[in-house]
Write a protein that holds these residues in place. Structure first.
Motif, PDB file in Angstrom:
ATOM      1  N   SER A 157     -13.047   2.554   2.830  1.00  0.00           N
ATOM      2  CA  SER A 157     -12.552   2.014   1.563  1.00  0.00           C
ATOM      3  C   SER A 157     -13.440   0.909   1.025  1.00  0.00           C
ATOM      4  O   SER A 157     -13.470   0.653  -0.181  1.00  0.00           O
ATOM      5  CB  SER A 157     -11.124   1.478   1.739  1.00  0.00           C
ATOM      6  OG  SER A 157     -10.260   2.501   2.161  1.00  0.00           O
TER       7      SER A 157
ATOM      8  N   GLN B 274     -10.744  -3.425   7.839  1.00  0.00           N
ATOM      9  CA  GLN B 274     -10.268  -2.202   7.190  1.00  0.00           C
ATOM     10  C   GLN B 274     -11.099  -1.002   7.613  1.00  0.00           C
ATOM     11  O   GLN B 274     -10.574   0.072   7.906  1.00  0.00           O
ATOM     12  CB  GLN B 274     -10.323  -2.376   5.662  1.00  0.00           C
ATOM     13  CG  GLN B 274      -9.903  -1.152   4.860  1.00  0.00           C
ATOM     14  CD  GLN B 274      -8.410  -0.868   4.932  1.00  0.00           C
ATOM     15  OE1 GLN B 274      -7.643  -1.723   5.359  1.00  0.00           O
ATOM     16  NE2 GLN B 274      -8.010   0.332   4.538  1.00  0.00           N
TER      17      GLN B 274
ATOM     18  N   GLN C 104     -10.312  -0.010  11.184  1.00  0.00           N
ATOM     19  CA  GLN C 104      -9.019   0.684  11.218  1.00  0.00           C
ATOM     20  C   GLN C 104      -9.177   2.131  10.770  1.00  0.00           C
ATOM     21  O   GLN C 104      -8.665   3.064  11.402  1.00  0.00           O
ATOM     22  CB  GLN C 104      -8.030  -0.059  10.319  1.00  0.00           C
ATOM     23  CG  GLN C 104      -6.674   0.599  10.190  1.00  0.00           C
ATOM     24  CD  GLN C 104      -5.736   0.257  11.334  1.00  0.00           C
ATOM     25  OE1 GLN C 104      -6.039  -0.609  12.138  1.00  0.00           O
ATOM     26  NE2 GLN C 104      -4.604   0.941  11.415  1.00  0.00           N
ATOM     27  N   GLU C 105      -9.904   2.348   9.676  1.00  0.00           N
ATOM     28  CA  GLU C 105     -10.073   3.705   9.148  1.00  0.00           C
ATOM     29  C   GLU C 105     -10.926   4.561  10.082  1.00  0.00           C
ATOM     30  O   GLU C 105     -10.654   5.752  10.260  1.00  0.00           O
ATOM     31  CB  GLU C 105     -10.695   3.629   7.757  1.00  0.00           C
ATOM     32  CG  GLU C 105      -9.733   3.066   6.717  1.00  0.00           C
ATOM     33  CD  GLU C 105     -10.379   2.788   5.377  1.00  0.00           C
ATOM     34  OE1 GLU C 105      -9.656   2.582   4.388  1.00  0.00           O
ATOM     35  OE2 GLU C 105     -11.631   2.755   5.304  1.00  0.00           O
TER      36      GLU C 105
END
Length: 563
Positions: free
Chosen positions: A450, A499, A502-503
Motif C-alpha cells: 500500500s 504496513q 503486515q501485507e
C-alpha cells in the motif's frame, strides 16, 4: 448463485462498451474458455467466455490468464474468422442466458463477411458457437453435439444453426399492468414467479416477492417495473450476499438477504471475485491431475515405508539383549552343557537375578555366544541404516508435501517448472515434448504494498531460490510461514514500514498450506540471515535472528496488492 436470464440482461448491458470495438486477438487458455482482446473507444478490453459446467459465464476481466504454447484448433478457427473484425451489436436472446455478438470481419481475400458468436450459458449444457448468419450454418463450436447426444439439434460444423430451446414463459418486460395485476394473486411464493416469468431464478424471484410484499397494492406494478429496470439501466448494485447458510451473488441489491458481504463497481469485478480463484484452480487441475496423483502415491508409499522401518527399528532395538546374552554365555560357558536348548545363568549386571538364554542345541556354548554377538553387530549396523532411511523418508515426505502445496496453489504456467524440478532431482522422468523453443521460465509473482514497496513471491521451489538468492539484496526483508510449507516472500527495501511488513506477512500466509487458517505464524528476518545448506533440495533454507507475527490470509488484500 444467480447467473439467470435477468443477470444475463444486465451483463449484456455492461458489454455494450465493446460495441464498435475491434477484435485484436483470440486466445484459448483451455478446452472450456475463450478470451477475446478487444479495442473499443480507445481502450483495451479482455472478454472472458467460459462454458465450464460449474463456472459458465461471459464477462469483462482484468485477470491474467495464461495460454498454452500451441493454440487449439477451435482457437485457430476463431482467429481466422474473427481477428480484425468489428463488433456491430451485442444482444441477448429474449430473456434466456444467451448472448450473441454480430461481427463484420474479412475473409482471406479481403471481402467483408458476417459472423455471429453465440454464447449459451446453461451449466453443463453451455456452449460457444461460431455461426455464418447469412447461411444460418454452424462454422464450429467449442462443444460438438451429434444427433446421438442431442435429438433436438445437431451442433456440428456445417449443420444448420438452431437456437437452444426457449422456455414457455411470459416475457416480464412485455407484461402489461393488467396482466401483472391478474397474476399477482397467484404469486404466493418464489416458485410461482419462476414458473411464470422468463429469466427469473429462485434468488431474483425471492427478492421481487420480498419487495412486492413490502409495497402497497397500488404500487406493486411500479415496484415490479422498477425491479426489472434495475437490470437494464445500469442502476443495479452488483454484490455478494449471505442468505442463511448460502453465499450468493446478484446484479441488484438483495434486500431480503441476511447481510451484504461485498459490493462491486461492475459485474465483471463481481464474477472475478466469485469465480476466478476457483476457475484458476480448475485450469491447474486439468494440467496437473497426473502430478497430484503421483505426489499422493509417493507420499503414501513413503508413509508405508516409514511404518515398516519403524517396526524393523523396534526389532533391532533388542541389540542390548543380544550383547548381554553373548557376554553371559561367554562368562558361564563352563556351566552350560552341550545340546541344551536353554541356559539359566546369573546376571552379574543386576545382583541376585538370573537370565534364561535360548540356545541352539547343535552348537557349543561358545558358538551360541558368538551367534548372539553376530546378531548384536548386525542389529547395531541395521539401526544406523534404518535411522538414515527413516530420516531420508521423512525428508522426502516433507519435500513432496511442500511440492503438493505448491501444485495446489500454482498458476498453470508454474506446473511445468515443478515437473522439471522433480525430473532434475531424479524423482520422475522428464516429459517428452515436441521439439520447439525452450519455454521461458516463469517469473515470481510481483506485488506492491500500500505504501509503494515492491514485494516478490515465489510460487515453486525454483522461484523461491531465485527470489531469495538472486532478486533480493542482503538487507531486504525475507518472510516465510513458521514450520508450515509455503512460499518465500521478499520485501525489496532495507527499511520496510509496518504496513508493508503486515501485507507481506499476509502474502506469505496466503501462499502457504495455512491459506484457509486464521492467526498464521509468519517468521521474518533479513536476507543475510537466510542460508541454504550444502546439497539441500530446491526451496530448502535455514534462517535465524527472526521475529514472528500472526496474520490471517485475506484474498482481497492479495488481489489488491497484485502488480
Amino acid at each position: 448463485m444467480a447467473f439467470d436470464g435477468l443477470f444475463t440482461k444486465a451483463m449484456a448491458g455492461e458489454l455494450q462498451v465493446l460495441k464498435n470495438g475491434r477484435i485484436s486477438k483470440v486466445h484459448q487458455p483451455n478446452t472450456q474458455e475463450i478470451v477475446l482482446l478487444i479495442r473499443a473507444d480507445g481502450q483495451n478490453h479482455k472478454l472472458l467466455i467460459s462454458i465450464h459446467p460449474s463456472y459458465s459465464r461471459i464477462q469483462l476481466t482484468d485477470e491474467v490468464i495464461s495460454n498454452p504454447a500451441e493454440p487449439p484448433m477451435f482457437c485457430m478457427v476463431l482467429r481466422k474468422h474473427l481477428e480484425g473484425g468489428m463488433i456491430r451489436s451485442i444482444e441477448q436472446f429474449g430473456n434466456d442466458r444467451i448472448i450473441a455478438f454480430d461481427i463484420r470481419a474479412k475473409n482471406e481475400i479481403g471481402d467483408d463477411i458476417n459472423r455471429k458468436l453465440v454464447i449459451e450459458i446453461m451449466g453443463r449444457h453451455s456452449n460457444l458457437l461460431l455461426v455464418d448468419p447469412d447461411r444460418d450454418l454452424i462454422i464450429d463450436s467449442l462443444k460438438h453435439l451429434p444427433p446421438s447426444v442431442n435429438s433436438y439439434r445437431t451442433v456440428l460444423p456445417g449443420q444448420p444453426y438452431i437456437p437452444a430451446p426457449s422456455q414457455d414463459k411470459a416475457d416480464p418486460f412485455a407484461v402489461s399492468k393488467e396482466e401483472f395485476l391478474s397474476w399477482l394473486p397467484k404469486f404466493e411464493n418464489a416458485r410461482d414467479i419462476v414458473g411464470a416469468l422468463a429469466g427469473f431464478s429462485p434468488i431474483t424471484a425471492e427478492e421481487l416477492l420480498f419487495r412486492l410484499n413490502a409495497a402497497a397494492d397500488r404500487d406493486k406494478y411500479e415496484v415490479f417495473t422498477e425491479f426489472l429496470a434495475s437490470f437494464t439501466n445500469q442502476s443495479g448494485s452488483p454484490n455478494i450476499s449471505e442468505i442463511g447458510a448460502k453465499t450468493v451473488f446478484s446484479a441488484v441489491a438483495l434486500t431480503y438477504a441476511d447481510r451484504t458481504v461485498a459490493e462491486f463497481q461492475t459485474l465483471g469485478d463481481l464474477l472475478d471475485k466469485v469465480y476466478f480463484a476457483r476457475a484458476e484452480r480448475e485450469r491447474v487441475k486439468s494440467q496437473a491431475a497426473d502430478l497430484e496423483r503421483w505426489l499422493d502415491n509417493e507420499i503414501a508409499k513413503l508413509t508405508l515405508k516409514m511404518k515398516k522401518l519403524q517396526k524393523e527399528q523396534d526389532a533391532a532395538g533388542q541389540l542390548d539383549k543380544f550383547q548381554l546374552f553373548g557376554e553371559l554365555l561367554t562368562a558361564n560357558s563352563y556351566a552350560v552343557q552341550k545340546g541344551a536348548t536353554e541356559a539359566t545363568v546369573d546376571n552379574y549386571y543386576e545382583e541376585g537375578t538370573t537370565v534364561t538364554i535360548p540356545l541352539d542345541p547343535r552348537k557349543s556354548p561358545i558358538d551360541n555366544a558368538q551367534r548372539y554377538y553376530a546378531r548384536y553387530t548386525k542389529a547395531k549396523t541395521a539401526l544406523v541404516m534404518i535411522a538414515e532411511q527413516l530420516e531420508k523418508a521423512k525428508e522426502d515426505i516433507d519435500y513432496f508435501e511442500m511440492v503438493k502445496q505448491q501444485v495446489l496453489q500454482a498458476s498453470p504456467e508454474d506446473i511445468e517448472e515443478i515437473r522439471e524440478e522433480l525430473a532434475e532431482l531424479g524423482f520422475m522422468r522428464a516429459r517428452r515434448l515436441k521439439k520447439k523453443a525452450k519455454p521461458k521460465k516463469t517469473a515470481p509473482e510481483a506485488y506492491v504494498s500500500s505504501t509503494g514497496i515492491p514485494i516478490s513471491v515465489g510460487k515453486n521451489n525454483k522461484q523461491n531460490d531465485h527470489v531469495t538468492f538472486k532478486l533480493a539484496a542482503r538487507d531486504h526483508l525475507w518472510l516465510h510461514t513458521k514450520d508450515i510449507p509455503g512460499s518465500h516472500v521478499v520485501v525489496h527495501t532495507s527499511e520496510p514500514d509496518e504496513q508493508t511488513i503486515q501485507e507481506a506477512a499476509i502474502l506469505a500466509a496466503y501462499f502457504s498450506k495455512a491459506r484457509e487458517s486464521s492467526s498464521v505464524p509468519v517468521d521474518y528476518t533479513q536476507i543475510r540471515h537466510v542460508k541454504k545448506p550444502s546439497g539441500a533440495k530446491p526451496g530448502f533454507v535455514i534462517y535465524f535472528e527472526q521475529n514472528t507475527m500472526f496474520v490471517t490470509p485475506d484474498e482481497d488484500v492479495v488481489r489488491r496488492l497484485k502488480k
